[in-house]
Design a protein around this motif. Structure first.
Motif, PDB file in Angstrom:
ATOM      1  N   ARG A   1      45.229   9.435 -54.554  1.00 44.22           N
ATOM      2  CA  ARG A   1      43.986   9.933 -55.160  1.00 44.22           C
ATOM      3  C   ARG A   1      43.151   8.782 -55.716  1.00 44.22           C
ATOM      4  N   ARG A   2      43.806   7.829 -56.348  1.00 37.13           N
ATOM      5  CA  ARG A   2      43.073   6.693 -56.911  1.00 37.13           C
ATOM      6  C   ARG A   2      42.417   5.859 -55.811  1.00 37.13           C
ATOM      7  N   MET A   3      43.158   5.602 -54.742  1.00 38.24           N
ATOM      8  CA  MET A   3      42.605   4.832 -53.633  1.00 38.24           C
ATOM      9  C   MET A   3      41.422   5.560 -53.008  1.00 38.24           C
ATOM     10  N   LEU A   4      41.586   6.840 -52.732  1.00 39.08           N
ATOM     11  CA  LEU A   4      40.520   7.606 -52.098  1.00 39.08           C
ATOM     12  C   LEU A   4      39.289   7.690 -52.989  1.00 39.08           C
ATOM     13  N   SER A   5      39.487   7.814 -54.282  1.00 36.77           N
ATOM     14  CA  SER A   5      38.352   7.904 -55.200  1.00 36.77           C
ATOM     15  C   SER A   5      37.491   6.655 -55.133  1.00 36.77           C
ATOM     16  N   LEU A   6      38.135   5.484 -55.098  1.00 36.39           N
ATOM     17  CA  LEU A   6      37.378   4.242 -54.974  1.00 36.39           C
ATOM     18  C   LEU A   6      36.694   4.143 -53.610  1.00 36.39           C
ATOM     19  N   ALA A   7      37.401   4.592 -52.564  1.00 36.36           N
ATOM     20  CA  ALA A   7      36.829   4.517 -51.224  1.00 36.36           C
ATOM     21  C   ALA A   7      35.618   5.428 -51.080  1.00 36.36           C
ATOM     22  N   PHE A   8      35.692   6.633 -51.654  1.00 34.51           N
ATOM     23  CA  PHE A   8      34.575   7.567 -51.528  1.00 34.51           C
ATOM     24  C   PHE A   8      33.337   7.033 -52.241  1.00 34.51           C
ATOM     25  N   ASP A   9      33.516   6.409 -53.393  1.00 32.00           N
ATOM     26  CA  ASP A   9      32.374   5.810 -54.083  1.00 32.00           C
ATOM     27  C   ASP A   9      31.668   4.803 -53.171  1.00 32.00           C
ATOM     28  N   TYR A  10      32.462   4.034 -52.440  1.00 37.17           N
ATOM     29  CA  TYR A  10      31.906   3.025 -51.532  1.00 37.17           C
ATOM     30  C   TYR A  10      31.243   3.697 -50.324  1.00 37.17           C
ATOM     31  N   LEU A  11      31.935   4.608 -49.687  1.00 31.48           N
ATOM     32  CA  LEU A  11      31.456   5.197 -48.436  1.00 31.48           C
ATOM     33  C   LEU A  11      30.223   6.064 -48.624  1.00 31.48           C
ATOM     34  N   PHE A  12      30.119   6.724 -49.758  1.00 37.52           N
ATOM     35  CA  PHE A  12      28.964   7.589 -49.988  1.00 37.52           C
ATOM     36  C   PHE A  12      27.680   6.799 -50.239  1.00 37.52           C
ATOM     37  N   ASN A  13      27.785   5.489 -50.332  1.00 42.28           N
ATOM     38  CA  ASN A  13      26.578   4.670 -50.390  1.00 42.28           C
ATOM     39  C   ASN A  13      25.900   4.575 -49.025  1.00 42.28           C
ATOM     40  N   GLU A  14      26.655   4.905 -47.953  1.00 38.14           N
ATOM     41  CA  GLU A  14      26.144   4.739 -46.603  1.00 38.14           C
ATOM     42  C   GLU A  14      26.105   6.022 -45.790  1.00 38.14           C
ATOM     43  N   ALA A  15      26.539   7.134 -46.330  1.00 34.21           N
ATOM     44  CA  ALA A  15      26.536   8.392 -45.589  1.00 34.21           C
ATOM     45  C   ALA A  15      26.538   9.561 -46.560  1.00 34.21           C
ATOM     46  N   GLU A  16      26.153  10.720 -46.055  1.00 36.15           N
ATOM     47  CA  GLU A  16      26.091  11.923 -46.887  1.00 36.15           C
ATOM     48  C   GLU A  16      27.349  12.777 -46.786  1.00 36.15           C
ATOM     49  N   ALA A  17      28.259  12.406 -45.880  1.00 36.11           N
ATOM     50  CA  ALA A  17      29.469  13.215 -45.701  1.00 36.11           C
ATOM     51  C   ALA A  17      30.618  12.357 -45.196  1.00 36.11           C
ATOM     52  N   ILE A  18      31.837  12.788 -45.524  1.00 28.89           N
ATOM     53  CA  ILE A  18      33.069  12.156 -45.061  1.00 28.89           C
ATOM     54  C   ILE A  18      33.915  13.236 -44.403  1.00 28.89           C
ATOM     55  N   GLN A  19      34.467  12.921 -43.237  1.00 27.02           N
ATOM     56  CA  GLN A  19      35.272  13.889 -42.496  1.00 27.02           C
ATOM     57  C   GLN A  19      36.636  13.298 -42.188  1.00 27.02           C
ATOM     58  N   LEU A  20      37.666  14.140 -42.124  1.00 26.87           N
ATOM     59  CA  LEU A  20      39.007  13.683 -41.801  1.00 26.87           C
ATOM     60  C   LEU A  20      39.809  14.821 -41.198  1.00 26.87           C
ATOM     61  N   GLU A  21      41.001  14.504 -40.675  1.00 29.12           N
ATOM     62  CA  GLU A  21      41.923  15.496 -40.146  1.00 29.12           C
ATOM     63  C   GLU A  21      43.228  15.425 -40.929  1.00 29.12           C
ATOM     64  N   VAL A  22      43.779  16.599 -41.249  1.00 29.09           N
ATOM     65  CA  VAL A  22      45.013  16.672 -42.029  1.00 29.09           C
ATOM     66  C   VAL A  22      46.036  17.484 -41.258  1.00 29.09           C
ATOM     67  N   ASP A  23      47.248  16.962 -41.169  1.00 29.68           N
ATOM     68  CA  ASP A  23      48.336  17.625 -40.461  1.00 29.68           C
ATOM     69  C   ASP A  23      48.869  18.789 -41.286  1.00 29.68           C
ATOM     70  N   SER A  24      49.114  19.918 -40.617  1.00 29.04           N
ATOM     71  CA  SER A  24      49.663  21.088 -41.309  1.00 29.04           C
ATOM     72  C   SER A  24      51.052  20.830 -41.851  1.00 29.04           C
ATOM     73  N   GLU A  25      51.746  19.811 -41.323  1.00 30.44           N
ATOM     74  CA  GLU A  25      53.085  19.474 -41.794  1.00 30.44           C
ATOM     75  C   GLU A  25      53.058  18.517 -42.979  1.00 30.44           C
ATOM     76  N   ASN A  26      51.872  18.297 -43.530  1.00 30.38           N
ATOM     77  CA  ASN A  26      51.721  17.421 -44.694  1.00 30.38           C
ATOM     78  C   ASN A  26      51.022  18.182 -45.813  1.00 30.38           C
ATOM     79  N   PRO A  27      51.690  19.206 -46.402  1.00 29.99           N
ATOM     80  CA  PRO A  27      51.070  20.028 -47.455  1.00 29.99           C
ATOM     81  C   PRO A  27      50.556  19.228 -48.652  1.00 29.99           C
ATOM     82  N   PRO A  28      51.272  18.165 -49.108  1.00 32.19           N
ATOM     83  CA  PRO A  28      50.736  17.401 -50.250  1.00 32.19           C
ATOM     84  C   PRO A  28      49.364  16.798 -49.963  1.00 32.19           C
TER      85      PRO A  28
END
Length: 283
Positions: A233-260
């Motif tokens: 969560r900490r890593m992603l929070s810093l990354a999103f602050d950076y990435l949202f300077n250059e785009a209005e949305a972030i997209q990803l794929e999550v495996d159903s076998e990775n509930p956490p």
């Protein structure tokens, strides 16, 4: 049907495939487009593109991705006017024959949730569902970071070795595979790779690729010794602050076998937009 196989594509072939993909996807409104490069494959010189022609016209296409040494993932399509004639099955059978000399133990067939034609095909031939992946989106307007813990670095020459070590641990790869993956990522102008540190220790890695004005997040990993401690969560929070300077949305794929991971992205504000199912064939 004439079959051409290769691990690279000419510009003309790319155009043919993309044109066929547009025609094939339009009736069902599909959007899970194929990745037309072998650079991310573990066996990157093994043929992974299979093109089926009739009268010099491309009517069916199969793409193979090798995420590891024992698994192959298939994705492809056939022109609507040429379906139910065995063309795609011929491509699959041809590819499997090519791969008999390799230690693949299973093949997974991708199917976007809205693809009824894909469902009909797979239910008859490969009905066993291995897992699903959820496509999730976070929009800038819904993001508010409350954590600024640790540091995030763009990966460059001086921190490559730390990054390779994190990739190897996070994804249980050997150093050669991790080094190959990183070299490819750093060679792409539209991609960024980040290394996360906490108390000066390299703990995490993530990658982002710009696609049509949206950041596509992938390769998110935390080393085993620091999992379940809030580092993701900490890593992603810093990354999103950076990435949202250059785009209005972030997209990803999550495996159903990775509930956490699924729960984490939901807490961060992501919403599910579609699902891709993977049907299994034991080789």
């Amino acid at each position: 049907m004439k079959i051409i196989q290769s691990h690279t594509l000419t510009d003309e072939q790319v155009t043919e495939i993309e044109t066929l993909q547009d025609v094939s996807y339009l009736p069902e409104g599909l959007g899970n487009r194929v990745f037309l490069s072998s650079a991310m494959n573990v066996y990157n010189d093994l043929d992974c593109f299979f093109l089926g022609y009739e009268d010099n016209t491309l009517i069916s296409f199969l793409c193979a991705f090798f995420p590891g040494r024992k698994e192959v993932e298939f994705n492809g399509f056939t022109h609507p006017e040429h379906r139910r004639q065995g063309h795609f099955t011929l491509l699959v059978e041809h590819a499997i024959c090519v791969y008999t000399a390799y230690p693949f133990s299973q093949a997974l067939f991708q199917r976007e949730q809205n693809s009824q034609s894909g469902l009909s095909y797979l239910q008859k031939r490969y009905p066993e569902l291995d897992r699903s992946e959820y496509v999730m989106v976070l929009e800038k307007q819904h993001w508010m970071n409350k954590e600024h813990i640790g540091t995030l670095e763009l990966v460059e020459a001086q921190n490559k070795e730390d990054t390779i070590a994190v990739i190897s641990d996070s994804f249980e790869e050997d150093r050669e595979e991790s080094s190959h993956t990183l070299e490819y990522l750093l060679s792409q102008a539209d991609r960024k790779t980040f290394l996360y540190r906490f108390e000066d220790k390299a703990l995490g890695v993530l990658n982002a690729a710009m696609e049509d004005g949206v950041w596509e997040l992938h390769g998110v990993g935390i080393i085993h010794a620091y999992r379940n401690k809030g580092m993701g969560r900490r890593m992603l929070s810093l990354a999103f602050d950076y990435l949202f300077n250059e785009a209005e949305a972030i997209q990803l794929e999550v495996d159903s076998e990775n509930p956490p991971a699924l729960a984490l992205y939901q807490k961060l504000g992501f919403r599910t937009t579609s699902r891709v199912d993977y049907h299994r064939l034991i080789l």
